[in-house]
Motif scaffolding. Sequence first.
Motif, PDB file in Angstrom:
ATOM      1  N   LEU A  28     -49.354  79.066 -24.157  1.00  0.00           N
ATOM      2  CA  LEU A  28     -49.814  78.081 -25.152  1.00  0.00           C
ATOM      3  C   LEU A  28     -48.832  76.923 -25.277  1.00  0.00           C
ATOM      4  CD1 LEU A  28     -51.631  79.864 -28.071  1.00  0.00           C
ATOM      5  CD2 LEU A  28     -52.521  78.960 -25.962  1.00  0.00           C
ATOM      6  N   ALA A  29     -47.550  77.185 -25.003  1.00  0.00           N
ATOM      7  CA  ALA A  29     -46.572  76.082 -24.998  1.00  0.00           C
ATOM      8  C   ALA A  29     -46.986  75.078 -23.918  1.00  0.00           C
ATOM      9  CB  ALA A  29     -45.175  76.610 -24.732  1.00  0.00           C
ATOM     10  N   ALA A  30     -47.411  75.585 -22.752  1.00  0.00           N
ATOM     11  CA  ALA A  30     -47.869  74.696 -21.676  1.00  0.00           C
ATOM     12  C   ALA A  30     -49.157  73.996 -22.096  1.00  0.00           C
ATOM     13  CB  ALA A  30     -48.089  75.495 -20.397  1.00  0.00           C
ATOM     14  N   ALA A  31     -50.054  74.755 -22.754  1.00  0.00           N
ATOM     15  CA  ALA A  31     -51.340  74.185 -23.170  1.00  0.00           C
ATOM     16  C   ALA A  31     -51.150  73.089 -24.225  1.00  0.00           C
ATOM     17  CB  ALA A  31     -52.243  75.290 -23.717  1.00  0.00           C
ATOM     18  N   THR A  32     -50.053  73.122 -24.971  1.00  0.00           N
ATOM     19  CA  THR A  32     -49.796  72.124 -26.019  1.00  0.00           C
ATOM     20  C   THR A  32     -49.567  70.741 -25.420  1.00  0.00           C
ATOM     21  OG1 THR A  32     -48.710  73.880 -27.293  1.00  0.00           O
ATOM     22  CG2 THR A  32     -48.323  71.621 -28.029  1.00  0.00           C
ATOM     23  N   GLY A  33     -49.009  70.697 -24.201  1.00  0.00           N
ATOM     24  CA  GLY A  33     -48.697  69.398 -23.592  1.00  0.00           C
ATOM     25  C   GLY A  33     -47.384  68.851 -24.140  1.00  0.00           C
ATOM     26  N   HIS A  34     -47.139  67.534 -23.902  1.00  0.00           N
ATOM     27  CA  HIS A  34     -45.815  66.972 -24.226  1.00  0.00           C
ATOM     28  C   HIS A  34     -45.849  65.954 -25.366  1.00  0.00           C
ATOM     29  CE1 HIS A  34     -43.913  68.945 -20.794  1.00  0.00           C
ATOM     30  NE2 HIS A  34     -45.078  68.737 -20.183  1.00  0.00           N
ATOM     31  N   GLU A  35     -47.046  65.682 -25.877  1.00  0.00           N
ATOM     32  CA  GLU A  35     -47.209  64.618 -26.881  1.00  0.00           C
ATOM     33  C   GLU A  35     -46.338  64.807 -28.122  1.00  0.00           C
ATOM     34  OE1 GLU A  35     -51.450  64.241 -26.821  1.00  0.00           O
ATOM     35  OE2 GLU A  35     -51.298  62.946 -28.603  1.00  0.00           O
ATOM     36  N   VAL A 110     -58.651  80.105 -33.740  1.00  0.00           N
ATOM     37  CA  VAL A 110     -59.083  79.924 -32.348  1.00  0.00           C
ATOM     38  C   VAL A 110     -59.551  81.280 -31.845  1.00  0.00           C
ATOM     39  CG1 VAL A 110     -58.368  79.325 -30.003  1.00  0.00           C
ATOM     40  CG2 VAL A 110     -57.432  78.056 -31.947  1.00  0.00           C
ATOM     41  N   LYS A 111     -60.825  81.343 -31.459  1.00  0.00           N
ATOM     42  CA  LYS A 111     -61.369  82.603 -30.911  1.00  0.00           C
ATOM     43  C   LYS A 111     -61.302  82.556 -29.389  1.00  0.00           C
ATOM     44  CE  LYS A 111     -65.327  84.294 -32.316  1.00  0.00           C
ATOM     45  NZ  LYS A 111     -66.707  84.391 -32.828  1.00  0.00           N
ATOM     46  N   GLY A 112     -61.104  83.724 -28.784  1.00  0.00           N
ATOM     47  CA  GLY A 112     -61.147  83.809 -27.317  1.00  0.00           C
ATOM     48  C   GLY A 112     -59.888  83.248 -26.675  1.00  0.00           C
ATOM     49  N   ASP A 113     -60.026  82.778 -25.421  1.00  0.00           N
ATOM     50  CA  ASP A 113     -58.869  82.270 -24.665  1.00  0.00           C
ATOM     51  C   ASP A 113     -58.447  80.897 -25.208  1.00  0.00           C
ATOM     52  OD1 ASP A 113     -59.027  84.489 -23.018  1.00  0.00           O
ATOM     53  OD2 ASP A 113     -60.272  83.477 -21.519  1.00  0.00           O
ATOM     54  N   GLY A 114     -57.158  80.745 -25.444  1.00  0.00           N
ATOM     55  CA  GLY A 114     -56.679  79.475 -25.996  1.00  0.00           C
ATOM     56  C   GLY A 114     -56.299  78.452 -24.949  1.00  0.00           C
ATOM     57  N   ASP A 115     -56.321  78.842 -23.663  1.00  0.00           N
ATOM     58  CA  ASP A 115     -55.788  77.987 -22.596  1.00  0.00           C
ATOM     59  C   ASP A 115     -56.278  76.534 -22.672  1.00  0.00           C
ATOM     60  OD1 ASP A 115     -55.976  80.825 -21.883  1.00  0.00           O
ATOM     61  OD2 ASP A 115     -55.067  80.273 -19.976  1.00  0.00           O
ATOM     62  N   LEU A 116     -57.590  76.363 -22.870  1.00  0.00           N
ATOM     63  CA  LEU A 116     -58.128  75.004 -22.800  1.00  0.00           C
ATOM     64  C   LEU A 116     -58.342  74.376 -24.173  1.00  0.00           C
ATOM     65  CD1 LEU A 116     -60.724  75.533 -19.906  1.00  0.00           C
ATOM     66  CD2 LEU A 116     -58.342  74.800 -19.748  1.00  0.00           C
ATOM     67  N   ILE A 117     -58.587  75.196 -25.195  1.00  0.00           N
ATOM     68  CA  ILE A 117     -59.000  74.647 -26.492  1.00  0.00           C
ATOM     69  C   ILE A 117     -57.814  74.378 -27.427  1.00  0.00           C
ATOM     70  CG2 ILE A 117     -59.369  76.793 -27.813  1.00  0.00           C
ATOM     71  CD1 ILE A 117     -62.203  74.538 -27.795  1.00  0.00           C
ATOM     72  N   TRP A 118     -56.674  75.013 -27.140  1.00  0.00           N
ATOM     73  CA  TRP A 118     -55.535  74.948 -28.071  1.00  0.00           C
ATOM     74  C   TRP A 118     -55.097  73.510 -28.360  1.00  0.00           C
ATOM     75  CZ3 TRP A 118     -53.025  76.619 -31.960  1.00  0.00           C
ATOM     76  CH2 TRP A 118     -51.688  76.267 -32.197  1.00  0.00           C
ATOM     77  N   LYS A 119     -55.052  72.703 -27.321  1.00  0.00           N
ATOM     78  CA  LYS A 119     -54.549  71.335 -27.508  1.00  0.00           C
ATOM     79  C   LYS A 119     -55.438  70.554 -28.480  1.00  0.00           C
ATOM     80  CE  LYS A 119     -52.577  67.507 -25.061  1.00  0.00           C
ATOM     81  NZ  LYS A 119     -52.096  66.999 -23.805  1.00  0.00           N
ATOM     82  N   LYS A 120     -56.742  70.780 -28.398  1.00  0.00           N
ATOM     83  CA  LYS A 120     -57.654  70.074 -29.325  1.00  0.00           C
ATOM     84  C   LYS A 120     -57.373  70.517 -30.762  1.00  0.00           C
ATOM     85  CE  LYS A 120     -62.452  69.305 -30.607  1.00  0.00           C
ATOM     86  NZ  LYS A 120     -62.040  68.147 -31.392  1.00  0.00           N
ATOM     87  N   ALA A 121     -57.139  71.833 -30.944  1.00  0.00           N
ATOM     88  CA  ALA A 121     -56.847  72.335 -32.303  1.00  0.00           C
ATOM     89  C   ALA A 121     -55.583  71.663 -32.841  1.00  0.00           C
ATOM     90  CB  ALA A 121     -56.679  73.854 -32.271  1.00  0.00           C
TER      91      ALA A 121
END
Length: 512
Positions: A28-35, A110-121
């Motif tokens: 999830l740290a990777a999914a957060t990005g660098h912004e 966040v339900k399910g896999d967070g890989d793609l949706i976490w950044k939007k949250a």
Amino acid sequence: MTPRVYLINPSHVAFGVAVITPRWLYVLAAATGHEWGDPVIVDETLERIDLNAINRGDVVGIGIHTGNARRGYEIGRAARERGAWVVYGGIHATLFPDEVFEFGAAHSVVKGDGDLIWKKAVRDCVDGKPLPLYDGGRVSGDDFIPARWDLLPESSYMWASVQTVRGCPKHCSFCSVWRTDGQEPRQRTVDKVIGEIVELRRKGFKFIALADDNFYPVTLEDLAMAGRRHDKSRLHQLQDMRQERFELMRALAGLPDDMVFFTQITMEAAEDTAFLDAMRKARIRGALIGVEAVTPEGLKDVYKGFNLAGDELIERLRTFRRHGVHVLGSFIFGLPSDREKTFEATAALAADADITFAQFVLLTPFPGTIDFEKWAAKPENQETKVDGIPVTRHWLIPQEKRPKLFTPHPTMSIEDIRVRTQLAWDQFYSWKNVWKRSNVVKSMKARVAFVLISKLYRQMYANTGIATDSARVQRSAQWARVIAKAVRRLFIAKPMPELEMPDLAPPAEQVA
Ligand code: SF4
């Protein structure tokens, strides 16, 4: 001021050093990005969080499973009081999305896999308009995000963890994996898995847990069944999946030869000696195998009819050892068919079957499982309460008051089962037995490491989980803290910053 993103793994007990990296934090740290800069990662199995560091407007992501949900809710409430945005994820939040609002002061789940949706949250929180629910679903193997291992703290973990496949085709009654992660295995491509492992070896990790639901997702029986169908498309799909496993193992074998891997598989792999030989070549030296019960009645209790019992079981477990794969056998106590003699029979079988490590767990109805649904539907369980909390929500009961077993047993008292389970741990991990088993490794240094890790394992999992006496739990945690620091040094290698990715091209004969 730029808000900070926190990623928190809650725990009510900290050991200073942990055995395996909690992979999801770094994914999830990777999914957060660098912004928003690097996320602040807090693993409470190492140290407690400093809540005072959380500021208004920060985004606090808390990953919970049933065992740490209560502690997660405490953190969430405190973080919200400090003005942070609070978002929950993980298996428990997926199963009980409403509960995180009721008990954990959530803004979002966040339900399910967070890989793609976490950044939007995260972005929605930073913009001040989080949605109550983000459904990440089940992302495909190609979309699994590689972890940010550059954020790992120094000197904290013994083993790193890399995932190669999510999902399990089985349907054991006490397990929620097949329902949450699905029954269709989702495999990652070989280059992505090897890329992460190379990065970890560069940092000095030579022990890697392949943190998969089931490393052996296609059995010979599955292939035979698919082969009998008129339509061969499923057979070809399974064959491709199996072939990819072999390609992965071939690539693992090409990594530096001090590397050792560990995974989880089902017992059926013993029939597939080509697979076991590939595991040995890949240096997958150990596997967690759910033996669960040693009698046919016990296996029926847990819908695990694909396992064997008695002498056949011993023979199957020995097959792993013959092929160079050490077994960490997992056994469940408290099944309706268990009798007093079952405890001794289980301990004897573990010794006879040359099992290297064992864990003895108490039958617990975990949410998301068939066992839980049946158990929670019974009016007598809904009516039983501890401090006003129904036992059907046992994870909300304070740790020290939480029952150790939830289902009355037809012939034994709950205390009797708990004590006998503790005895099984004591017997399997006695100094004498551990020293005897340590002959699986050759050098004195390796034998000492084996003894220490065996003792550490017992302290971390048996004494802090089964004991009812909180003084014993605390003593065990302190003792584990001391040996964990010493043991870690035995598992870490000299970093190899110059290590290159191996050549992953298939061998010439395969191309032809
Ligand atoms: S216990 Fe293991 S084999 Fe059974 S469903 Fe869960 S992951 Fe699969």
